[in-house]
Design an enzyme around this catalytic site. Structure first.
Site, PDB file in Angstrom:
ATOM      1  N   GLU A 185     -30.782  11.581  -5.712  1.00 22.14           N
ATOM      2  CA  GLU A 185     -29.925  12.424  -6.536  1.00 22.14           C
ATOM      3  C   GLU A 185     -30.461  13.855  -6.576  1.00 22.14           C
ATOM      4  O   GLU A 185     -29.711  14.819  -6.413  1.00 22.14           O
ATOM      5  CB  GLU A 185     -29.841  11.842  -7.947  1.00 22.14           C
ATOM      6  CG  GLU A 185     -28.878  12.545  -8.863  1.00 22.14           C
ATOM      7  CD  GLU A 185     -28.771  11.874 -10.230  1.00 22.14           C
ATOM      8  OE1 GLU A 185     -28.154  12.470 -11.123  1.00 22.14           O
ATOM      9  OE2 GLU A 185     -29.323  10.766 -10.400  1.00 22.14           O
ATOM     10  N   GLY A 202     -27.048  13.312 -18.607  1.00 21.65           N
ATOM     11  CA  GLY A 202     -27.118  12.669 -19.906  1.00 21.65           C
ATOM     12  C   GLY A 202     -28.237  11.654 -20.001  1.00 21.65           C
ATOM     13  O   GLY A 202     -28.917  11.546 -21.015  1.00 21.65           O
ATOM     14  N   GLY A 203     -28.461  10.912 -18.905  1.00 26.70           N
ATOM     15  CA  GLY A 203     -29.481   9.873 -18.917  1.00 26.70           C
ATOM     16  C   GLY A 203     -30.759  10.232 -18.191  1.00 26.70           C
ATOM     17  O   GLY A 203     -31.816   9.668 -18.467  1.00 26.70           O
ATOM     18  N   SER A 204     -30.686  11.156 -17.225  1.00 23.42           N
ATOM     19  CA  SER A 204     -31.880  11.493 -16.444  1.00 23.42           C
ATOM     20  C   SER A 204     -31.880  12.980 -16.120  1.00 23.42           C
ATOM     21  O   SER A 204     -30.873  13.671 -16.271  1.00 23.42           O
ATOM     22  CB  SER A 204     -31.925  10.683 -15.143  1.00 23.42           C
ATOM     23  OG  SER A 204     -30.838  11.031 -14.288  1.00 23.42           O
ATOM     24  N   THR A 205     -33.034  13.460 -15.658  1.00 21.63           N
ATOM     25  CA  THR A 205     -33.152  14.851 -15.236  1.00 21.63           C
ATOM     26  C   THR A 205     -33.935  14.894 -13.934  1.00 21.63           C
ATOM     27  O   THR A 205     -34.831  14.072 -13.708  1.00 21.63           O
ATOM     28  CB  THR A 205     -33.839  15.712 -16.318  1.00 21.63           C
ATOM     29  OG1 THR A 205     -33.799  17.086 -15.918  1.00 21.63           O
ATOM     30  CG2 THR A 205     -35.295  15.314 -16.529  1.00 21.63           C
ATOM     31  N   GLN A 206     -33.585  15.851 -13.059  1.00 24.77           N
ATOM     32  CA  GLN A 206     -34.221  15.966 -11.747  1.00 24.77           C
ATOM     33  C   GLN A 206     -34.779  17.365 -11.531  1.00 24.77           C
ATOM     34  O   GLN A 206     -34.212  18.355 -12.011  1.00 24.77           O
ATOM     35  CB  GLN A 206     -33.216  15.664 -10.617  1.00 24.77           C
ATOM     36  CG  GLN A 206     -32.784  14.228 -10.502  1.00 24.77           C
ATOM     37  CD  GLN A 206     -31.736  13.851 -11.520  1.00 24.77           C
ATOM     38  OE1 GLN A 206     -30.871  14.660 -11.860  1.00 24.77           O
ATOM     39  NE2 GLN A 206     -31.806  12.642 -12.039  1.00 24.77           N
TER      40      GLN A 206
END
Length: 442
Positions: free
Chosen positions: A185, A215-219
């Protein structure tokens, strides 16, 4: 990630390089020997199921990519033109539309999740000519929302989507419905942004980093300039990809549970908690008199401020610090890297806080988030109508950037929703990849 109305944007002369199409499954490695460069001489037209067409005529191809995020489901319909089989195609157009909530909100009613996808398919049917439906690939990739669900519930949702796809008149490739790996992602978004900004073609290899806050993860993904960054990072934070006869050794990681909505729950102490029907989760990041139900991922929580307690930036910062401290890795170098493009909730919350214009976007320094977070938290009543969570969200973004990733206060961030009129997300890169995978249908 806010809901948007349908829109189409012309993209003249944006060349789609087939060299970019293939790296996810073939060029992406973790601490592995250099991957070999494949032969990309085949035209895009040869990768798709064939339809009779006059010789020497321009070929138009379409790709439909669903981004099933934790807070919404988005559809991207791309149009590609190939005038000559010996030349590279051109990305001509993108149609984009989104709806809320995300698939994960239907964890207990998967049929409703399938219904939302069926509704979005109407956008594809209106955009893609009927004669092209049979050769237009239809793909859905889910992200952190489904990664956070129990596997059996996530699978039930995917099966519903697969049924909707199988009933559609479009071409459904193998593995057309799946949960995407978090690392892919981040890298897909990096490739998309650097492709659209032209940095992948520059001899200087001066690329831009990307920050994506879902909303659920960050990259986070960027090309390190210092070997110490690579040497001091965990092996699974470094990915090597081959494209345009170059090898890029990227720093990249996806933090599941550190997206904006999941971070709210973690700061409130509600992540994974029981007794949701009677428990009230309080925070000094929320207005004192605030109390209401709030839903995420198919669950509903009662959240409130602390009526007889203190509020403000310092107290809020201590609450959100536990969500990132010791969890988010700090790369050795960030002060000398190039400009970072930040999108999704970084963009949305900057708009809500009045830091940038929703249409134009803009450039900010990390310190700008910090300054506005203090203003919002210390004057919650002023910003309550915009969002009661704005203090918590702006403080979390500040904490994530500074104490999480370790950015300097003067690090420049380019806040944007689009680059060259294309949505800034992993979706275009994922579409490239699926086109290449379709070579088995030649």
């Amino acid at each position: 990630m806010n809901e948007m109305s349908p829109q189409a944007s012309l993209l003249p002369a944006v060349v789609l390089s087939l060299v970019l199409v293939v790296w996810v499954l073939t060029g992406l490695t973790h601490a592995q020997p250099k991957a070999s460069v494949l032969d990309f001489s085949a035209s895009l037209g040869n990768l798709l199921p064939s339809l009779s067409r006059p010789a020497n005529s321009s070929r138009i191809f379409y790709g439909v990519m669903f981004d099933a995020g934790s807070t919404g489901t988005r559809i991207h319909v791309y149009t590609f033109i190939q005038k000559d089989p010996e030349e590279l195609p051109v990305l001509d157009n993108e149609m984009f539309h989104s709806i809320k909530p995300g698939l994960s909100a239907y964890a207990d009613t998967p049929e409703m999740g399938g219904y939302t996808v069926r509704q979005l398919l109407k956008v594809a049917k209106k955009t893609v000519p009927r004669l092209e439906w049979k050769r237009t690939p239809l793909v859905l990739k889910a992200t952190a929302g489904l990664r956070l669900l129990p596997s059996e519930k996530a699978q039930a949702l995917l099966e519903q989507v697969q049924d909707v796809f199988d009933e559609s008149p479009f071409f459904v490739p193998d593995d057309s419905v799946s949960i995407m790996n978090g690392t892919n992602e981040g890298i897909l978004a990096w490739v998309t942004v650097n492709f659209l900004t032209g940095h992948l073609y520059a001899e200087t290899r001066k690329t831009v980093g990307i920050l994506d806050l879902g909303g659920g993860s960050t990259q986070i993904t960027f090309l390190p300039k210092s070997k110490k960054t690579i040497g001091s990072s965990p092996d699974d934070y470094i990915a090597r990809i081959d494209m345009l006869n170059s090898t890029y050794e990227l720093y990249t990681h996806s933090y599941l549970g550190n997206g904006l909505m999941a971070a709210r729950l973690a700061a409130l102490g509600a992540l994974g908690a029981e007794g949701l029907e009677w428990r009230v989760f309080k925070s000094s990041c929320l207005p004192k008199k605030f109390r209401e139900e709030w839903s995420f991922g198919g669950l509903t929580y009662i959240v409130s401020g602390i009526p007889d307690g203190y509020v403000g930036y310092k107290l809020c910062y201590q609450e959100v610090l536990k969500v990132v401290k010791g969890i988010v890795h700090q790369p050795y170098e960030l002060k000398d890297t190039s400009v970072f493009y930040a999108f999704s909730y970084y963009f949305d919350r900057a708009v809500d806080a009045g830091l940038i214009d929703r249409t134009q976007g803009g450039m900010l320094e990390v310190r700008d988030f910090k300054k506005r977070a203090k203003e919002v938290c210390n004057k919650m009543s002023k910003y309550h109508l915009i969002s009661p969570f704005l203090c918590m969200d702006m403080t979390y973004i500040t904490c994530l950037l500074k104490d999480g990733f370790g950015f300097k206060e003067n690090t420049v961030l380019q806040l944007t929703k689009k680059v060259n009129n294309v949505e800034t997300s992993w979706a275009l890169g994922a579409t490239f990849n699926h086109f290449q995978n379709l070579k088995i249908y030649r």
